[in-house]
Design a protein around this motif. Structure first.
Motif, short mmCIF file in Angstrom:
data_model
loop_
_atom_site.label_atom_id
_atom_site.label_comp_id
_atom_site.label_asym_id
_atom_site.label_seq_id
_atom_site.Cartn_x
_atom_site.Cartn_y
_atom_site.Cartn_z
N ARG A 193 0.84 -1.20 0.00
CA ARG A 193 0.00 0.00 0.00
C ARG A 193 0.87 1.25 0.00
O ARG A 193 0.65 2.20 -0.76
N GLN A 194 1.89 1.23 0.86
CA GLN A 194 2.80 2.37 0.95
C GLN A 194 3.54 2.57 -0.37
O GLN A 194 3.69 3.70 -0.85
N VAL A 209 4.32 5.52 -5.45
CA VAL A 209 4.28 5.56 -6.92
C VAL A 209 3.27 6.60 -7.38
O VAL A 209 3.55 7.39 -8.31
N VAL A 210 2.11 6.65 -6.74
CA VAL A 210 1.09 7.65 -7.10
C VAL A 210 1.64 9.05 -6.89
O VAL A 210 1.47 9.94 -7.75
N MET A 211 2.34 9.26 -5.77
CA MET A 211 2.92 10.58 -5.48
C MET A 211 3.97 10.94 -6.54
O MET A 211 4.02 12.07 -7.03
N MET A 212 4.83 9.98 -6.90
CA MET A 212 5.86 10.24 -7.91
C MET A 212 5.21 10.54 -9.25
O MET A 212 5.62 11.48 -9.96
N HIS A 256 2.31 11.78 -9.69
CA HIS A 256 1.70 13.10 -9.53
C HIS A 256 2.75 14.20 -9.74
O HIS A 256 2.51 15.18 -10.43
N ARG A 257 3.95 14.04 -9.15
CA ARG A 257 5.04 15.02 -9.29
C ARG A 257 5.48 15.10 -10.76
O ARG A 257 5.73 16.19 -11.27
N VAL A 258 5.61 13.92 -11.35
CA VAL A 258 6.02 13.90 -12.75
C VAL A 258 4.99 14.66 -13.59
O VAL A 258 5.36 15.46 -14.47
N GLU A 259 3.72 14.42 -13.33
CA GLU A 259 2.66 15.13 -14.07
C GLU A 259 2.74 16.63 -13.82
O GLU A 259 2.57 17.41 -14.74
N GLU A 260 3.01 17.03 -12.56
CA GLU A 260 3.11 18.45 -12.23
C GLU A 260 4.31 19.09 -12.95
O GLU A 260 4.25 20.21 -13.42
N GLU A 261 5.43 18.32 -12.98
CA GLU A 261 6.64 18.85 -13.63
C GLU A 261 6.44 18.97 -15.13
O GLU A 261 6.96 19.87 -15.77
N LYS A 262 5.67 18.09 -15.71
CA LYS A 262 5.39 18.16 -17.14
C LYS A 262 4.53 19.37 -17.45
O LYS A 262 4.67 19.99 -18.49
N ALA A 263 3.64 19.65 -16.51
CA ALA A 263 2.69 20.74 -16.76
C ALA A 263 3.27 22.09 -16.50
O ALA A 263 4.27 22.58 -16.72
#
Length: 105
Positions: A87-88, A93-96, A98-105
């Protein structure tokens, strides 16, 4: 007179034999009593061994049951820990992602 002497000797010999036979019979009776006594002691020991064996079998069954319960609890605990780790990891992975998506945007 000679014959009376022989008869007297024979009677004495017979008396001695009777005494020997009587003593042997008394010894046989004593040994038979000892055998009966030893058989009683042996029966008691056999009973004690059977009781101890039954107690040992009960204790062995209890230990096996406790062991099985402990193994089951350990397995369940390990599964819970692994589930939490998975779960952790998913969360990480979801957080990473999310960060990757934020950095792309």
């Amino acid at each position: 007179e000679e014959e009376e002497g022989r008869i007297s000797e024979m009677e004495a010999s017979m008396n001695q034999l009777e005494e020997v036979v009587s003593a042997q019979n008394a010894r046989i009776e004593q040994l038979e009593e000892e055998v009966v006594e030893k058989q009683g002691e042996l029966r008691m020991l056999i009973d004690q061994v059977e009781v101890a064996d039954d107690a040992h079998k009960q204790q062995q069954a209890l230990l096996e049951s406790e062991h099985a319960a402990t193994v089951e609890a350990l397995e369940q605990d390990a599964m819970c820990k692994m589930t939490e780790e998975v779960r952790q990891h998913k969360e990480d992975v979801v957080m990473m992602n999310h960060r990757v998506e934020e950095e792309k945007a």
